[in-house]
Write a protein that holds these residues in place. Structure first.
Motif, PDB file in Angstrom:
ATOM      1  N   LYS A 139      39.324  39.906  33.857  1.00  0.00           N
ATOM      2  CA  LYS A 139      38.264  39.146  34.508  1.00  0.00           C
ATOM      3  C   LYS A 139      38.294  39.364  36.018  1.00  0.00           C
ATOM      4  O   LYS A 139      39.362  39.410  36.633  1.00  0.00           O
ATOM      5  N   ILE A 140      37.098  39.520  36.625  1.00  0.00           N
ATOM      6  CA  ILE A 140      36.937  39.557  38.082  1.00  0.00           C
ATOM      7  C   ILE A 140      36.114  38.322  38.475  1.00  0.00           C
ATOM      8  O   ILE A 140      35.008  38.116  37.973  1.00  0.00           O
ATOM      9  N   TYR A 141      36.655  37.511  39.387  1.00  0.00           N
ATOM     10  CA  TYR A 141      36.030  36.226  39.729  1.00  0.00           C
ATOM     11  C   TYR A 141      35.183  36.280  41.002  1.00  0.00           C
ATOM     12  O   TYR A 141      34.589  35.268  41.384  1.00  0.00           O
ATOM     13  N   VAL A 142      35.164  37.418  41.678  1.00  0.00           N
ATOM     14  CA  VAL A 142      34.429  37.511  42.950  1.00  0.00           C
ATOM     15  C   VAL A 142      33.487  38.712  42.901  1.00  0.00           C
ATOM     16  O   VAL A 142      33.560  39.541  41.993  1.00  0.00           O
ATOM     17  N   LYS A 143      32.623  38.764  43.905  1.00  0.00           N
ATOM     18  CA  LYS A 143      31.739  39.925  44.057  1.00  0.00           C
ATOM     19  C   LYS A 143      31.833  40.417  45.496  1.00  0.00           C
ATOM     20  O   LYS A 143      32.323  39.699  46.388  1.00  0.00           O
ATOM     21  N   GLU A 144      31.362  41.606  45.741  1.00  0.00           N
ATOM     22  CA  GLU A 144      31.440  42.192  47.073  1.00  0.00           C
ATOM     23  C   GLU A 144      30.682  41.327  48.088  1.00  0.00           C
ATOM     24  O   GLU A 144      29.576  40.871  47.825  1.00  0.00           O
TER      25      GLU A 144
ATOM     26  N   VAL B 192      42.333  33.109  43.569  1.00  0.00           N
ATOM     27  CA  VAL B 192      42.446  34.083  42.477  1.00  0.00           C
ATOM     28  C   VAL B 192      41.192  34.952  42.474  1.00  0.00           C
ATOM     29  O   VAL B 192      40.069  34.462  42.369  1.00  0.00           O
ATOM     30  N   LEU B 193      41.407  36.261  42.566  1.00  0.00           N
ATOM     31  CA  LEU B 193      40.288  37.212  42.618  1.00  0.00           C
ATOM     32  C   LEU B 193      40.023  37.855  41.264  1.00  0.00           C
ATOM     33  O   LEU B 193      38.877  38.210  40.952  1.00  0.00           O
TER      34      LEU B 193
ATOM     35  N   THR C 154      37.881  48.564  41.023  1.00  0.00           N
ATOM     36  CA  THR C 154      38.127  48.699  39.577  1.00  0.00           C
ATOM     37  C   THR C 154      37.235  47.723  38.807  1.00  0.00           C
ATOM     38  O   THR C 154      37.077  46.570  39.208  1.00  0.00           O
ATOM     39  N   ASP C 155      36.668  48.178  37.715  1.00  0.00           N
ATOM     40  CA  ASP C 155      35.777  47.341  36.914  1.00  0.00           C
ATOM     41  C   ASP C 155      36.541  46.565  35.854  1.00  0.00           C
ATOM     42  O   ASP C 155      37.660  46.945  35.460  1.00  0.00           O
ATOM     43  N   GLU C 156      35.934  45.486  35.386  1.00  0.00           N
ATOM     44  CA  GLU C 156      36.501  44.733  34.273  1.00  0.00           C
ATOM     45  C   GLU C 156      36.648  45.648  33.046  1.00  0.00           C
ATOM     46  O   GLU C 156      35.801  46.495  32.782  1.00  0.00           O
ATOM     47  N   GLY C 157      37.761  45.452  32.325  1.00  0.00           N
ATOM     48  CA  GLY C 157      37.998  46.229  31.120  1.00  0.00           C
ATOM     49  C   GLY C 157      38.857  47.459  31.336  1.00  0.00           C
ATOM     50  O   GLY C 157      39.363  48.031  30.373  1.00  0.00           O
TER      51      GLY C 157
END
Length: 392
Positions: free
Chosen positions: A114-119, A128-129, A211-214
């Protein structure tokens, strides 16, 4: 010309007419021995002499003025010398930097769950990012926690028995060792579990999600985020060692960030104590004010550092100076005859530093002198000049 002809004609007329009348009157007065008439005639002669002297003065004045007008004067403008502040700068190229511009790498191997932020997001320290799949680590911790609880109970029981002299010391020590070992293993697993959360090490902005999720991530592999703190940015440049004696912390600088159209004044905040032996230069840092917008790391900066200043200098524009074959700088000092006419005197100058079209003069002219300005480069020594304007 008409005036001089008129004055001359009147003078001649007075002389001719006066001469005929006086001679006739004088002859008659002598023949009749009229002394009283002679006295009066003498007075008339003196009056006419004064009139002629006045006319002669007018003629002389007019002749002088027409002769002056016919002189071939060179027209120039001039400047009256006074002291001014002279500053010298040297030019360097620098780069915008920040100490808080980092790539964040994973500390645990697994799938980026999981990624919790965006650019562009602003984040706080410890936030937690992203989250990496723990691969069953939580289950292991839960199981080990049960073993720790059991080991703790056994240890406490053996401790009481040993204190009551019922149990053996060996049983007590074994229980203690087992409890401490399982407790340490639990702490180690919890620390590993903490590494599955990717956290911000400082306040800043998410500049890039790499890096992308997954995707599978590993320590030392590809970075996951770039985090930048733009509130503590500075310009760094390298200064040649020969300027070391002329600058210090606090030395004024002028900065231009051409890419974003910004200019500002600042001061040197930090100087390195190490001179690079490869290029004989040392680094300096210059802080960027918070009100300068759109500043990004690695922007190129034009840096002007003030290495010399004279607050009581005589300063002239270099475009009014002539240079001789041996490199001597020449100006023309004006020897004034009246308010507008003068003579140009060729004057060698002792000059100091040059900067931005201005020259510091150390000798040859003084405060209060008048020097040629526009038209001065084409003058010759002792040439007659007419000054159309004198600047203070």
């Amino acid at each position: 010309m008409k005036n001089i002809i008129k004055i001359t004609f009147i003078s001649l007329l007075l002389i001719s007419c006066g001469k005929e009348n006086l001679e006739s009157k004088v002859d008659k007065a002598i023949e009749s021995e009229d002394k009283k008439a002679l006295v009066e005639l003498k007075k008339d002669i003196k009056t006419q002499q004064k009139q002629l002297e006045g006319l002669d003065a007018k003629i002389q004045k007019y002749m002088a003025s027409t002769q002056a007008d016919q002189t071939n004067y060179t027209l120039i403008t001039a400047r009256k010398i006074k002291t001014d502040t002279f500053k010298h700068f040297f030019n360097l190229q620098g780069d915008v930097k920040t100490d808080q511009n980092i790539l964040i790498y994973p500390e645990f191997s697994g799938e980026l769950e999981k990624i919790y932020v965006k650019e562009g997001d602003e984040v706080k320290k410890g936030q937690v990012l992203g989250k990496i799949d723990d691969g069953g680590l939580r289950d292991q911790i839960s199981e080990l926690q049960s073993r720790v609880d059991l080991a703790k109970t056994t240890f406490e029981r053996q401790k009481r028995l040993w204190q009551d002299s019922i149990g053996s010391e060996i049983q007590f020590l074994q229980a203690k060792t087992n409890f401490e070992s399982t407790q340490n293993s639990l702490q180690s697993l919890k620390k590993q579990l903490g590494k599955t959360e990717i956290k911000a090490p400082f306040n800043g902005k998410i500049d890039d999600i790499i890096t992308d999720e997954g995707q599978i991530v590993t320590p030392g592999g590809m970075a996951v985020f770039r985090l930048v703190n733009l509130s503590q940015m500075y310009i760094e440049t390298e200064v040649p060692e020969n300027y070391l004696a002329n600058i210090n912390i606090g030395t004024p600088v002028e900065i231009e960030l051409r890419a974003i159209g910004e200019k500002f004044e600042a001061n040197i905040d930090q100087m390195a104590n190490f001179i690079n032996p490869d290029n004989r230069k040392f680094k300096v840092k210059i802080g960027i004010p918070d009100d300068i917008k759109n500043v990004k790391p690695n922007l190129i900066a034009n840096v002007l550092i003030n290495d010399y200043q004279n607050n009581e200098a005589i300063v002239v524009s270099e475009n009014i100076l002539q240079e001789t074959a041996d490199g001597t700088q020449i100006s023309f000092k004006i020897k004034m005859k009246n308010d507008s006419l003068g003579q140009a005197i060729r004057t060698p100058l002792k000059t100091g530093k040059h900067y931005n079209g201005q020259v510091e003069v150390l000798g040859g002219i003084d405060v209060g002198d008048i020097i040629a300005k526009e038209g001065g480069r084409n003058l010759r020594d002792q040439e007659e000049v007419k000054i159309t304007q004198i600047e203070d």
